[in-house]
Design an enzyme around this catalytic site. Structure first.
Site, PDB file in Angstrom:
ATOM      1  N   LYS A 186     108.745  49.311  93.477  1.00  0.00           N
ATOM      2  CA  LYS A 186     107.344  48.925  93.511  1.00  0.00           C
ATOM      3  C   LYS A 186     107.110  47.683  92.635  1.00  0.00           C
ATOM      4  CE  LYS A 186     105.566  52.162  96.202  1.00  0.00           C
ATOM      5  NZ  LYS A 186     106.574  53.144  96.625  1.00  0.00           N
TER       6      LYS A 186
HETATM    7  C1  LIG Z   1     106.128  54.710  96.993  1.00  0.00           C
HETATM    8  C2  LIG Z   1     105.012  55.390  97.671  1.00  0.00           C
HETATM    9  C3  LIG Z   1     104.625  56.698  97.353  1.00  0.00           C
HETATM   10  C4  LIG Z   1     105.401  57.602  96.427  1.00  0.00           C
HETATM   11  O1  LIG Z   1     105.717  57.054  95.215  1.00  0.00           O
HETATM   12  P1  LIG Z   1     107.023  57.560  94.413  1.00  0.00           P
HETATM   13  O2  LIG Z   1     106.798  56.985  93.050  1.00  0.00           O
HETATM   14  O3  LIG Z   1     108.217  56.956  95.092  1.00  0.00           O
HETATM   15  O4  LIG Z   1     107.025  59.035  94.426  1.00  0.00           O
HETATM   16  C5  LIG Z   1     103.501  57.225  97.962  1.00  0.00           C
HETATM   17  N1  LIG Z   1     102.801  56.523  98.870  1.00  0.00           N
HETATM   18  C6  LIG Z   1     103.152  55.280  99.248  1.00  0.00           C
HETATM   19  C7  LIG Z   1     102.318  54.545 100.241  1.00  0.00           C
HETATM   20  C8  LIG Z   1     104.289  54.684  98.677  1.00  0.00           C
HETATM   21  O5  LIG Z   1     104.650  53.470  99.079  1.00  0.00           O
END
Ligand SMILES: *Cc1c(COP(=O)(O)O)cnc(C)c1O
Length: 364
Positions: A186
């Site tokens: 992210k």
């Molecule tokens: C990455 C993501 C998640 C989950 O996040 P994690 O930290 O990987 O558990 C949820 N929703 C969306 C749209 C994402 O891109």
């Protein structure tokens, strides 16, 4: 340009500060921690940046979504409207809350279409989990108004949209609760991490308690705390929070760079008249982690993605085929149908015909 590409001295320094104390736990150990509270500091900084009252950092974006659902009291028998183009965590967390995800179509913004949401409402609809996909926003003003009118809980999955805004207001701050992810890919990463944000003190209190086995975090003696509610362990460690803290301070620079890169790419690709770009309700607020465009048909979109890949453009996808983000590839969801003791309802989209937008199947 995700954060992992720019680890530097700043991240190292924050982590070392934690290691020097030996206190990896975010609560307690006041004597040993030498005033270092990385998770708390991150929460205060993120809340400040977003202009919200409260932020609770947790173990992942998925944990943040579960925490938000719990805080909002969403559970058995409740329907939550979701988009079919998201990351599967949006759906998983609703199922694990004992609630029922109900799919409504997306539009060319690649996010929930407000008219489709309205058409999907039933007497059991409790909330809407809007996802700001690929770094840019849904028609969030319309969705917020619709939820207000219908008395629905709006939860924003802004896991991919940190740094994005709609008319100047940060994404993740429109709903009752907003969720962010700081996983390894992210924009800002903690290694693993996530956050829930809200302006509602009561929801925050439940969230921070739920994410730590229901501890109320009153007073300084963990052994004497109350546990007013059942919870889970969705805590983040101080080490992860420390990485994220250094990353968060680089957010503006990262978003600025992404926007500049997007402009260059957009100018180059826009020269081809067959290309149309994803409409973004407020283009200036795009965090610009992705550039998405449409071609005339599926064949050409697939061809263009493959050609870009051959030329070394890493990460060019034809979204419709994407293994992570699209309902079509989530066979495991269908296979557990009934497992939550509630039927999975896929809107008007029966199994075997999972093309929510047949007219727009040329996404890249
Ligand atoms: C990455 C993501 C998640 C989950 O996040 P994690 O930290 O990987 O558990 C949820 N929703 C969306 C749209 C994402 O891109």
């Amino acid at each position: 340009m995700p954060g992992f590409e720019i680890f530097g001295e700043e991240e190292r320094k924050e982590v070392e500060e934690v290691l020097e104390t030996g206190v990896l736990f975010r609560y307690g150990f006041e004597g040993a921690r030498q005033g270092r509270w990385k998770a708390r500091e991150f929460e205060a900084e993120l809340a400040g940046r977003l202009g919200v009252g409260y932020c609770h950092l947790c173990a992942s974006g998925t944990a943040a979504l579960s925490t938000a659902l719990a805080a909002c009291g969403i559970g058995a028998g409740d329907e939550v409207i979701v988009p079919p183009f998201t990351f599967v965590a949006t759906i998983e967390t609703i199922l694990y809350a004992g609630a029922v995800p109900v799919f409504a179509d997306i539009d060319e913004t690649l996010c929930l279409d407000p008219a489709a949401v309205e058409a999907t409402l039933t007497p059991r609809t409790r909330g809407v989990a809007v996802v700001h996909m690929c770094g840019a926003m849904a028609r969030i003003d319309e969705l917020r108004d619709l939820c207000a009118k219908k008395g629905l809980i709006l939860i924003e999955d802004a896991c991919q949209a940190l740094g994005g805004t709609f008319r100047g207001q940060p994404l993740g701050t429109f709903g009752k609760m907003g969720c962010f992810s700081f996983d390894p890919v992210k924009t800002v990463t903690c290694g693993e991490g996530g956050a829930v944000v809200t302006d509602d003190r009561k929801l925050y209190d439940i969230a921070q308690s739920f994410a730590d086995h229901g501890h109320d975090h009153l007073g300084n003696d963990r052994g004497k705390e109350g546990h007013p509610i059942l919870g889970m362990n969705y805590r983040i460690s101080e080490l992860n929070a420390a990485v994220g803290l250094a990353q968060l301070r680089k957010l503006e620079a990262m978003v600025e760079r992404q926007r500049a890169n997007k402009e260059v790419l957009k100018r180059a690709i826009g020269r081809f008249p067959v290309v149309s770009f994803r409409p973004i309700p407020d283009e200036a607020g795009d965090s610009a982690t992705f550039l998405t465009f449409f071609l005339q048909d599926e064949g050409r979109a697939r061809e263009a993605a493959a050609a870009l890949g051959r030329e070394g453009v890493d990460g060019a996808f034809y979204w419709y085929d994407n293994n992570w983000h699209y309902l079509r590839k989530w066979d495991h969801l269908f296979e557990i149908s009934g497992w939550t003791k509630g039927d999975l309802i896929f809107g008007d989209c029966p199994k075997g015909d999972l093309s929510p937008n047949p007219g727009q199947s040329s996404k890249l």
